[in-house]
Design a protein around this motif. Sequence first.
Motif, PDB file in Angstrom:
ATOM      1  N   MET A  43       0.823  -1.206   0.000  1.00 26.40           N
ATOM      2  CA  MET A  43       0.000   0.000   0.000  1.00 26.40           C
ATOM      3  C   MET A  43       0.862   1.263   0.000  1.00 26.40           C
ATOM      4  O   MET A  43       0.434   2.311  -0.476  1.00 26.40           O
ATOM      5  CB  MET A  43      -0.978  -0.022   1.168  1.00 26.40           C
ATOM      6  N   LYS A  44       2.109   1.152   0.487  1.00 25.45           N
ATOM      7  CA  LYS A  44       3.039   2.289   0.438  1.00 25.45           C
ATOM      8  C   LYS A  44       3.776   2.344  -0.892  1.00 25.45           C
ATOM      9  O   LYS A  44       3.952   3.410  -1.477  1.00 25.45           O
ATOM     10  CB  LYS A  44       4.066   2.178   1.565  1.00 25.45           C
ATOM     11  N   GLU A  45       4.240   1.182  -1.345  1.00 25.29           N
ATOM     12  CA  GLU A  45       5.027   1.080  -2.586  1.00 25.29           C
ATOM     13  C   GLU A  45       4.457  -0.049  -3.427  1.00 25.29           C
ATOM     14  O   GLU A  45       4.640  -1.218  -3.102  1.00 25.29           O
ATOM     15  CB  GLU A  45       6.500   0.817  -2.249  1.00 25.29           C
ATOM     16  N   ASN A  46       3.785   0.295  -4.505  1.00 29.60           N
ATOM     17  CA  ASN A  46       3.040  -0.674  -5.314  1.00 29.60           C
ATOM     18  C   ASN A  46       3.880  -1.743  -5.982  1.00 29.60           C
ATOM     19  O   ASN A  46       3.363  -2.776  -6.377  1.00 29.60           O
ATOM     20  CB  ASN A  46       2.224   0.045  -6.378  1.00 29.60           C
ATOM     21  N   ASP A  47       5.157  -1.525  -6.125  1.00 29.30           N
ATOM     22  CA  ASP A  47       6.009  -2.509  -6.791  1.00 29.30           C
ATOM     23  C   ASP A  47       6.784  -3.384  -5.806  1.00 29.30           C
ATOM     24  O   ASP A  47       7.722  -4.067  -6.192  1.00 29.30           O
ATOM     25  CB  ASP A  47       7.004  -1.805  -7.726  1.00 29.30           C
ATOM     26  N   SER A  48       6.371  -3.379  -4.538  1.00 31.16           N
ATOM     27  CA  SER A  48       7.143  -4.079  -3.517  1.00 31.16           C
ATOM     28  C   SER A  48       6.915  -5.587  -3.499  1.00 31.16           C
ATOM     29  O   SER A  48       7.716  -6.319  -2.939  1.00 31.16           O
ATOM     30  CB  SER A  48       6.834  -3.510  -2.134  1.00 31.16           C
ATOM     31  N   LEU A  49       5.829  -6.078  -4.092  1.00 31.04           N
ATOM     32  CA  LEU A  49       5.518  -7.506  -4.065  1.00 31.04           C
ATOM     33  C   LEU A  49       5.895  -8.185  -5.376  1.00 31.04           C
ATOM     34  O   LEU A  49       5.882  -7.560  -6.435  1.00 31.04           O
ATOM     35  CB  LEU A  49       4.021  -7.727  -3.834  1.00 31.04           C
ATOM     36  N   SER A  50       6.174  -9.475  -5.257  1.00 33.13           N
ATOM     37  CA  SER A  50       6.408 -10.261  -6.471  1.00 33.13           C
ATOM     38  C   SER A  50       5.094 -10.371  -7.242  1.00 33.13           C
ATOM     39  O   SER A  50       4.015 -10.101  -6.710  1.00 33.13           O
ATOM     40  CB  SER A  50       6.915 -11.665  -6.109  1.00 33.13           C
ATOM     41  N   ILE A  51       5.173 -10.785  -8.463  1.00 34.39           N
ATOM     42  CA  ILE A  51       3.990 -10.886  -9.314  1.00 34.39           C
ATOM     43  C   ILE A  51       2.991 -11.896  -8.747  1.00 34.39           C
ATOM     44  O   ILE A  51       1.779 -11.679  -8.797  1.00 34.39           O
ATOM     45  CB  ILE A  51       4.381 -11.208 -10.778  1.00 34.39           C
ATOM     46  N   VAL A  52       3.470 -12.981  -8.166  1.00 30.83           N
ATOM     47  CA  VAL A  52       2.581 -13.997  -7.593  1.00 30.83           C
ATOM     48  C   VAL A  52       1.843 -13.433  -6.382  1.00 30.83           C
ATOM     49  O   VAL A  52       0.627 -13.623  -6.244  1.00 30.83           O
ATOM     50  CB  VAL A  52       3.378 -15.266  -7.208  1.00 30.83           C
TER      51      VAL A  52
END
Length: 70
Positions: A43-52
Motif C-alpha cells: 500500500m506504500k510502494e506498489n512494486d514491492s511484491l512479487s507478481i505472484v
Amino acid sequence: MPSSDANERVSAITQALNNEFGIPVETISLFSNLECEDIEEFMKENDSLSIVKRYNLAVTVLFLHYIFKR
C-alpha cells in the motif's frame, strides 16, 4: 478520470476495504495467504511484491470488494 495502473487500483481497493468497510489488514492477509507486512508495504510502494503475491492480493481484494459492495 485519470488513468492508473493495475497496482494502484488494487492498492486503492485494499485501502477502501480497510477504511470504508473496516476490514483489517490481518483479515485480508489471511484470505490472500500473505503477511500483513507485505500488504502494508504494498500500500506504500506498489512494486514491492512479487507478481505472484500481487496476483494473490488482487484476486482477494477484488473478491472482497465485490462481496461488500453488493
